[in-house]
Design a protein around this motif. Structure first.
Motif, PDB file in Angstrom:
ATOM      1  N   PHE A   1      14.275 -13.562   3.093  1.00 38.16           N
ATOM      2  CA  PHE A   1      14.846 -14.894   2.866  1.00 38.16           C
ATOM      3  C   PHE A   1      13.875 -16.002   3.234  1.00 38.16           C
ATOM      4  N   ALA A   2      12.837 -15.697   4.004  1.00 40.09           N
ATOM      5  CA  ALA A   2      11.984 -16.735   4.595  1.00 40.09           C
ATOM      6  C   ALA A   2      11.063 -17.375   3.555  1.00 40.09           C
ATOM      7  N   ALA A   3      11.108 -18.678   3.464  1.00 38.76           N
ATOM      8  CA  ALA A   3      10.242 -19.410   2.537  1.00 38.76           C
ATOM      9  C   ALA A   3       8.802 -19.369   3.026  1.00 38.76           C
ATOM     10  N   GLY A   4       7.851 -19.467   2.086  1.00 37.01           N
ATOM     11  CA  GLY A   4       6.445 -19.549   2.439  1.00 37.01           C
ATOM     12  C   GLY A   4       5.803 -18.218   2.751  1.00 37.01           C
ATOM     13  N   THR A   5       6.506 -17.128   2.534  1.00 35.23           N
ATOM     14  CA  THR A   5       5.943 -15.809   2.820  1.00 35.23           C
ATOM     15  C   THR A   5       5.300 -15.232   1.558  1.00 35.23           C
ATOM     16  N   PRO A   6       4.193 -14.495   1.705  1.00 34.29           N
ATOM     17  CA  PRO A   6       3.494 -13.941   0.532  1.00 34.29           C
ATOM     18  C   PRO A   6       4.191 -12.680   0.021  1.00 34.29           C
ATOM     19  N   ILE A   7       4.905 -12.808  -1.060  1.00 28.36           N
ATOM     20  CA  ILE A   7       5.759 -11.725  -1.541  1.00 28.36           C
ATOM     21  C   ILE A   7       4.969 -10.461  -1.840  1.00 28.36           C
ATOM     22  N   GLN A   8       3.700 -10.587  -2.230  1.00 23.86           N
ATOM     23  CA  GLN A   8       2.922  -9.410  -2.597  1.00 23.86           C
ATOM     24  C   GLN A   8       2.711  -8.481  -1.408  1.00 23.86           C
ATOM     25  N   TYR A   9       2.743  -9.025  -0.182  1.00 23.04           N
ATOM     26  CA  TYR A   9       2.535  -8.185   0.991  1.00 23.04           C
ATOM     27  C   TYR A   9       3.759  -7.329   1.318  1.00 23.04           C
ATOM     28  N   GLY A  10       4.864  -7.630   0.678  1.00 21.00           N
ATOM     29  CA  GLY A  10       6.058  -6.817   0.874  1.00 21.00           C
ATOM     30  C   GLY A  10       6.191  -5.663  -0.096  1.00 21.00           C
ATOM     31  N   LYS A  11       5.285  -5.586  -1.066  1.00 22.13           N
ATOM     32  CA  LYS A  11       5.365  -4.510  -2.049  1.00 22.13           C
ATOM     33  C   LYS A  11       4.825  -3.210  -1.473  1.00 22.13           C
ATOM     34  N   PRO A  12       5.412  -2.082  -1.833  1.00 24.91           N
ATOM     35  CA  PRO A  12       5.072  -0.816  -1.167  1.00 24.91           C
ATOM     36  C   PRO A  12       3.780  -0.163  -1.619  1.00 24.91           C
ATOM     37  N   THR A  13       3.124  -0.671  -2.654  1.00 32.23           N
ATOM     38  CA  THR A  13       1.950   0.032  -3.168  1.00 32.23           C
ATOM     39  C   THR A  13       0.818   0.110  -2.154  1.00 32.23           C
ATOM     40  N   ASP A  14       0.688  -0.896  -1.278  1.00 35.57           N
ATOM     41  CA  ASP A  14      -0.357  -0.835  -0.258  1.00 35.57           C
ATOM     42  C   ASP A  14      -0.131   0.314   0.721  1.00 35.57           C
ATOM     43  N   VAL A  15       1.124   0.693   0.912  1.00 39.59           N
ATOM     44  CA  VAL A  15       1.433   1.820   1.808  1.00 39.59           C
ATOM     45  C   VAL A  15       0.780   3.096   1.292  1.00 39.59           C
ATOM     46  N   ASP A  16       0.773   3.259  -0.013  1.00 39.71           N
ATOM     47  CA  ASP A  16       0.164   4.449  -0.606  1.00 39.71           C
ATOM     48  C   ASP A  16      -1.313   4.540  -0.249  1.00 39.71           C
ATOM     49  N   GLU A  17      -2.004   3.408  -0.306  1.00 46.44           N
ATOM     50  CA  GLU A  17      -3.432   3.385   0.022  1.00 46.44           C
ATOM     51  C   GLU A  17      -3.655   3.704   1.494  1.00 46.44           C
ATOM     52  N   ILE A  18      -2.908   3.082   2.380  1.00 50.12           N
ATOM     53  CA  ILE A  18      -3.081   3.317   3.819  1.00 50.12           C
ATOM     54  C   ILE A  18      -2.692   4.745   4.191  1.00 50.12           C
ATOM     55  N   ALA A  19      -1.681   5.282   3.551  1.00 50.17           N
ATOM     56  CA  ALA A  19      -1.265   6.660   3.828  1.00 50.17           C
ATOM     57  C   ALA A  19      -2.366   7.650   3.499  1.00 50.17           C
ATOM     58  N   ARG A  20      -3.139   7.367   2.439  1.00 49.33           N
ATOM     59  CA  ARG A  20      -4.245   8.264   2.079  1.00 49.33           C
ATOM     60  C   ARG A  20      -5.445   8.070   3.004  1.00 49.33           C
ATOM     61  N   ARG A  21      -5.640   6.857   3.490  1.00 45.69           N
ATOM     62  CA  ARG A  21      -6.744   6.611   4.418  1.00 45.69           C
ATOM     63  C   ARG A  21      -6.474   7.220   5.800  1.00 45.69           C
ATOM     64  N   TYR A  22      -5.192   7.220   6.185  1.00 47.83           N
ATOM     65  CA  TYR A  22      -4.802   7.671   7.531  1.00 47.83           C
ATOM     66  C   TYR A  22      -3.714   8.742   7.413  1.00 47.83           C
ATOM     67  N   PRO A  23      -4.069   9.942   7.026  1.00 50.78           N
ATOM     68  CA  PRO A  23      -3.052  10.977   6.799  1.00 50.78           C
ATOM     69  C   PRO A  23      -2.303  11.395   8.056  1.00 50.78           C
ATOM     70  N   ASP A  24      -2.824  11.064   9.237  1.00 52.82           N
ATOM     71  CA  ASP A  24      -2.132  11.396  10.484  1.00 52.82           C
ATOM     72  C   ASP A  24      -1.271  10.247  11.012  1.00 52.82           C
ATOM     73  N   LEU A  25      -1.217   9.157  10.284  1.00 55.94           N
ATOM     74  CA  LEU A  25      -0.401   8.020  10.678  1.00 55.94           C
ATOM     75  C   LEU A  25       0.987   8.143  10.067  1.00 55.94           C
TER      76      LEU A  25
END
Length: 286
Positions: A148-172
């Motif tokens: 709901f918060a105004a001024g927040t960057p909506i793209q940072y809430g999308k899950p696709t970045d999780v896929d990248e970090i999950a592959r970089r850090y498989p033990d996380l």
């Protein structure tokens, strides 16, 4: 056993004026500003355990909490509460605060809101956070999805970045909160393909059509039977009773139609899921 995997805690002085005005855009009903430890404890009477964290979202959502309030709650109610640290990587002392939260306050995981802090999961400032989590066996719960918060960057809430970090850090161990709504199907397929990624359903039910569609997708991709999807409330944004009722009656809008049903097995897998068995390597360290 029922574990609420997503509970917010703060003291009254942590609530800033724009939180009160901003939440009017989120949901009418059970949203409140009171989430001190005794209020939270009373609200969690219907669950066996609750994972809780304060929020460092002062300039976006209007909550400026700290890890001490979380640690005090755990100390007072150790049989009920498990505490996570809150991290804001914009702060120059972010890692000092995280070390203090884990090594002095004995918190057991980390909470981060990329959309609220305005920091992408791919930002270099997150690298020491990931490394510390891996070294100390700390699961990372992330607010994914919109806000709901105004001024927040909506793209940072999308899950696709999780896929990248999950592959970089498989033990996380990574947990996408709120099914990354409205990008639930992306969230689900990312959970399915990455052994170290999970999700949960807190604060989704009050959009009932979205909730039903998301659980049908989770069922069709079979992530529920693989212990990849967990239950929570997002208190004080929702209560235990209404969150359980909404899950158990999720099919009410499709009764009498040929639409598919969320199975009782799927409902039970979610409601009785136990993150303590899955989010830490070797199970919850106690």
């Amino acid at each position: 056993m029922i574990v609420d995997c997503h509970v917010n805690i703060w003291d009254d002085e942590h609530v800033l004026p724009h939180y009160v005005s901003g939440t009017a855009m989120a949901r009418h009903g059970t949203i409140g500003t009171v989430a001190d430890m005794d209020t939270v404890y009373a609200a969690m009477g219907g669950v066996d355990k609750a994972i809780l964290f304060s929020l460092r979202y002062h300039d976006s959502a209007g909550i400026d909490g700290n890890d001490e309030v979380t640690a005090r709650a755990v100390a007072k109610y150790p049989d009920k509460f498990i505490g996570f640290a809150a991290v804001d990587p914009r702060r120059p002392d972010a890692m000092d605060l995280l070390v203090h939260a884990v090594e002095d306050l004995h918190l057991k995981g980390v909470k981060f809101g990329p959309i609220y802090n305005g920091v992408s999961l791919l930002d270099p400032r997150m690298v020491p956070v990931y490394a510390y989590c891996v070294k100390h066996n700390l699961p990372l719960t992330m607010h994914m999805g919109t806000t709901f918060a105004a001024g927040t960057p909506i793209q940072y809430g999308k899950p696709t970045d999780v896929d990248e970090i999950a592959r970089r850090y498989p033990d996380l161990k990574m947990i996408m909160a709120h099914l990354a709504h409205p990008w639930a199907e992306e969230c689900i397929v990312i959970c399915r393909k990455n052994a170290n990624v999970y999700t949960e359903v807190s604060a989704i039910f009050y959009r009932p059509w979205q909730f039903w569609n998301s659980l049908i997708a989770a069922q069709e991709y079979r992530i529920t039977e693989r212990n990849k999807i967990f239950w929570g409330t997002d208190f004080p944004f929702a209560t235990v009773a209404e969150s359980i009722e909404a899950l158990q009656t999720v099919n009410r809008f499709v009764e009498g139609t040929p639409m598919p049903r969320v199975s009782q097995e799927t409902i039970d897998h979610i409601l009785y899921s136990n993150p303590l068995d899955h989010w830490w390597h070797g199970g919850f360290p106690g």
